[in-house]
Motif scaffolding. Structure first.
Motif, PDB file in Angstrom:
ATOM      1  N   ASP A 216      46.439  46.673  39.419  1.00  0.00           N
ATOM      2  CA  ASP A 216      45.405  45.431  40.024  1.00  0.00           C
ATOM      3  C   ASP A 216      44.238  44.978  39.418  1.00  0.00           C
ATOM      4  O   ASP A 216      43.542  43.983  39.799  1.00  0.00           O
ATOM      5  N   GLY A 217      43.649  45.926  39.772  1.00  0.00           N
ATOM      6  CA  GLY A 217      42.486  45.649  39.380  1.00  0.00           C
ATOM      7  C   GLY A 217      41.831  45.461  38.335  1.00  0.00           C
ATOM      8  O   GLY A 217      40.657  44.174  38.340  1.00  0.00           O
ATOM      9  N   GLU A 218      42.796  45.710  37.478  1.00  0.00           N
ATOM     10  CA  GLU A 218      41.569  45.135  36.151  1.00  0.00           C
ATOM     11  C   GLU A 218      41.790  43.675  36.112  1.00  0.00           C
ATOM     12  O   GLU A 218      41.672  42.722  35.554  1.00  0.00           O
ATOM     13  N   CYS A 219      43.491  42.823  36.630  1.00  0.00           N
ATOM     14  CA  CYS A 219      43.995  42.140  36.809  1.00  0.00           C
ATOM     15  C   CYS A 219      43.194  41.211  37.140  1.00  0.00           C
ATOM     16  O   CYS A 219      43.099  40.116  37.082  1.00  0.00           O
ATOM     17  N   VAL A 220      42.511  42.070  38.769  1.00  0.00           N
ATOM     18  CA  VAL A 220      42.140  41.081  39.333  1.00  0.00           C
ATOM     19  C   VAL A 220      40.417  40.064  38.638  1.00  0.00           C
ATOM     20  O   VAL A 220      40.238  39.010  38.492  1.00  0.00           O
ATOM     21  N   VAL A 221      39.746  41.223  37.607  1.00  0.00           N
ATOM     22  CA  VAL A 221      38.859  41.054  37.195  1.00  0.00           C
ATOM     23  C   VAL A 221      39.345  39.679  35.831  1.00  0.00           C
ATOM     24  O   VAL A 221      38.227  38.755  35.493  1.00  0.00           O
ATOM     25  N   LEU A 222      40.205  40.707  35.200  1.00  0.00           N
ATOM     26  CA  LEU A 222      40.533  39.573  34.250  1.00  0.00           C
ATOM     27  C   LEU A 222      41.245  37.938  34.756  1.00  0.00           C
ATOM     28  O   LEU A 222      40.174  36.738  34.423  1.00  0.00           O
ATOM     29  N   MET A 223      41.640  38.001  35.421  1.00  0.00           N
ATOM     30  CA  MET A 223      41.623  37.013  36.128  1.00  0.00           C
ATOM     31  C   MET A 223      40.730  35.330  37.063  1.00  0.00           C
ATOM     32  O   MET A 223      40.351  34.642  36.859  1.00  0.00           O
ATOM     33  N   GLN A 224      39.555  36.107  37.473  1.00  0.00           N
ATOM     34  CA  GLN A 224      38.695  36.212  37.572  1.00  0.00           C
ATOM     35  C   GLN A 224      37.521  35.278  36.535  1.00  0.00           C
ATOM     36  O   GLN A 224      37.081  35.096  36.829  1.00  0.00           O
ATOM     37  N   ALA A 225      37.545  36.424  36.021  1.00  0.00           N
ATOM     38  CA  ALA A 225      36.970  35.435  34.602  1.00  0.00           C
ATOM     39  C   ALA A 225      37.759  34.225  34.380  1.00  0.00           C
ATOM     40  O   ALA A 225      37.042  33.691  33.380  1.00  0.00           O
ATOM     41  N   ILE A 226      39.205  34.134  33.926  1.00  0.00           N
ATOM     42  CA  ILE A 226      39.335  32.853  33.165  1.00  0.00           C
ATOM     43  C   ILE A 226      39.015  31.632  34.356  1.00  0.00           C
ATOM     44  O   ILE A 226      39.277  31.011  33.789  1.00  0.00           O
ATOM     45  N   GLN A 227      39.103  32.014  35.873  1.00  0.00           N
ATOM     46  CA  GLN A 227      39.164  31.381  36.576  1.00  0.00           C
ATOM     47  C   GLN A 227      38.067  30.363  36.280  1.00  0.00           C
ATOM     48  O   GLN A 227      37.164  29.639  36.506  1.00  0.00           O
ATOM     49  N   GLN A 228      37.033  31.348  37.105  1.00  0.00           N
ATOM     50  CA  GLN A 228      35.516  31.349  36.867  1.00  0.00           C
ATOM     51  C   GLN A 228      34.877  30.575  35.709  1.00  0.00           C
ATOM     52  O   GLN A 228      33.846  29.079  35.379  1.00  0.00           O
ATOM     53  N   TRP A 229      34.950  31.228  34.154  1.00  0.00           N
ATOM     54  CA  TRP A 229      34.791  30.699  33.180  1.00  0.00           C
ATOM     55  C   TRP A 229      35.191  29.675  32.339  1.00  0.00           C
ATOM     56  O   TRP A 229      35.350  29.251  31.440  1.00  0.00           O
ATOM     57  N   ARG A 230      36.711  29.022  33.362  1.00  0.00           N
ATOM     58  CA  ARG A 230      37.677  27.897  32.700  1.00  0.00           C
ATOM     59  C   ARG A 230      38.228  28.326  30.919  1.00  0.00           C
ATOM     60  O   ARG A 230      38.090  27.078  31.092  1.00  0.00           O
ATOM     61  N   VAL A 231      38.781  29.542  30.999  1.00  0.00           N
ATOM     62  CA  VAL A 231      39.566  29.784  30.110  1.00  0.00           C
ATOM     63  C   VAL A 231      40.547  29.963  29.938  1.00  0.00           C
ATOM     64  O   VAL A 231      41.727  29.332  31.038  1.00  0.00           O
ATOM     65  N   GLY A 232      41.561  29.314  28.903  1.00  0.00           N
ATOM     66  CA  GLY A 232      42.691  28.530  28.620  1.00  0.00           C
ATOM     67  C   GLY A 232      43.891  29.947  28.865  1.00  0.00           C
ATOM     68  O   GLY A 232      44.841  29.666  29.386  1.00  0.00           O
ATOM     69  N   THR A 233      43.250  29.922  28.406  1.00  0.00           N
ATOM     70  CA  THR A 233      44.036  31.862  28.029  1.00  0.00           C
ATOM     71  C   THR A 233      43.391  32.999  27.807  1.00  0.00           C
ATOM     72  O   THR A 233      42.074  32.625  27.408  1.00  0.00           O
ATOM     73  N   LEU A 234      44.105  34.433  27.514  1.00  0.00           N
ATOM     74  CA  LEU A 234      43.203  34.972  27.255  1.00  0.00           C
ATOM     75  C   LEU A 234      43.270  35.525  26.140  1.00  0.00           C
ATOM     76  O   LEU A 234      44.292  35.809  25.687  1.00  0.00           O
ATOM     77  N   PRO A 235      42.401  36.793  24.845  1.00  0.00           N
ATOM     78  CA  PRO A 235      42.964  36.791  23.684  1.00  0.00           C
ATOM     79  C   PRO A 235      43.641  37.488  23.348  1.00  0.00           C
ATOM     80  O   PRO A 235      44.328  36.833  21.788  1.00  0.00           O
ATOM     81  N   SER A 236      44.324  37.960  23.783  1.00  0.00           N
ATOM     82  CA  SER A 236      45.759  39.047  23.623  1.00  0.00           C
ATOM     83  C   SER A 236      46.109  39.811  25.080  1.00  0.00           C
ATOM     84  O   SER A 236      45.124  40.657  24.829  1.00  0.00           O
ATOM     85  N   LEU A 237      46.830  39.615  24.893  1.00  0.00           N
ATOM     86  CA  LEU A 237      47.026  40.842  26.375  1.00  0.00           C
ATOM     87  C   LEU A 237      48.654  40.918  26.965  1.00  0.00           C
ATOM     88  O   LEU A 237      49.770  40.079  26.373  1.00  0.00           O
ATOM     89  N   LYS A 238      48.736  42.270  25.702  1.00  0.00           N
ATOM     90  CA  LYS A 238      50.082  42.712  25.342  1.00  0.00           C
ATOM     91  C   LYS A 238      51.007  42.695  26.340  1.00  0.00           C
ATOM     92  O   LYS A 238      50.148  42.893  27.436  1.00  0.00           O
ATOM     93  N   ALA A 239      52.301  42.382  26.221  1.00  0.00           N
ATOM     94  CA  ALA A 239      53.624  42.792  27.697  1.00  0.00           C
ATOM     95  C   ALA A 239      53.210  44.604  27.699  1.00  0.00           C
ATOM     96  O   ALA A 239      53.510  44.972  27.444  1.00  0.00           O
ATOM     97  N   HIS A 240      53.100  44.303  28.848  1.00  0.00           N
ATOM     98  CA  HIS A 240      53.784  45.417  29.691  1.00  0.00           C
ATOM     99  C   HIS A 240      54.852  46.359  30.559  1.00  0.00           C
ATOM    100  O   HIS A 240      55.220  44.860  31.188  1.00  0.00           O
ATOM    101  N   PRO A 241      54.794  47.071  30.167  1.00  0.00           N
ATOM    102  CA  PRO A 241      56.293  47.591  30.753  1.00  0.00           C
ATOM    103  C   PRO A 241      56.425  47.633  32.549  1.00  0.00           C
ATOM    104  O   PRO A 241      55.051  47.962  32.885  1.00  0.00           O
ATOM    105  N   ALA A 242      57.091  46.999  33.100  1.00  0.00           N
ATOM    106  CA  ALA A 242      57.062  47.462  34.837  1.00  0.00           C
ATOM    107  C   ALA A 242      57.630  49.120  34.848  1.00  0.00           C
ATOM    108  O   ALA A 242      57.975  49.799  34.209  1.00  0.00           O
TER     109      ALA A 242
END
Length: 137
Positions: free
Chosen positions: A111-137
């Motif tokens: 969860d903490g990693e998601c928070v950092v990544l999502m805030q970077a995407i929002q603040q930096w106005r990034v369209g997509t992540l460079p690569s993010l593998k699907a992780h099993p639930a």
């Protein structure tokens, strides 16, 4: 929290270190991933410099906790402040790729990693992540 000059190697590396700490611990695989990808060198740092940035971040987080050990490792205000220190688009792309690599390293997206990544995407106005593998639930 100590400050670094905007767009400096240490400001960039601290965001990667924050991602490493966002799940509550730093794993060996995360450090190995950074070394394998040559990320310290990409920031103009040695492995020792990167370790010093990580240690400094840990010290700053401990000092800023004021004994409140129950709060999350990272919060929105802290993340936003650190993200604001990187304004160069090319450096932002390198930082985001490094953060994603760290988050993916142990094949578990915390969860903490998601928070950092999502805030970077929002603040930096990034369209997509460079690569993010699907992780099993």
């Amino acid at each position: 929290m100590r400050s670094y000059p905007p767009n400096s190697p240490k400001a960039a590396a601290r965001l990667v270190a924050l991602t490493m700490l966002a799940d509550g611990h730093v794993s060996r695989i995360e450090a190995q991933t950074l070394e394998r990808l040559g990320l310290p060198k990409a920031f103009g740092l040695s492995v020792e410099d990167l370790s010093a940035v990580l240690q400094g971040l840990c010290e700053d987080l401990l000092c800023s906790s004021q004994g409140d050990w129950c709060r999350p490792v990272v919060d929105a205000a802290l993340i936003n402040g650190l993200l604001a220190e990187v304004t160069d688009p090319g450096l932002r792309a390198t930082v985001l790729r490094a953060c994603v690599a760290v988050a993916e390293a142990d094949e578990e997206l915390a969860d903490g990693e998601c928070v950092v990544l999502m805030q970077a995407i929002q603040q930096w106005r990034v369209g997509t992540l460079p690569s993010l593998k699907a992780h099993p639930a």
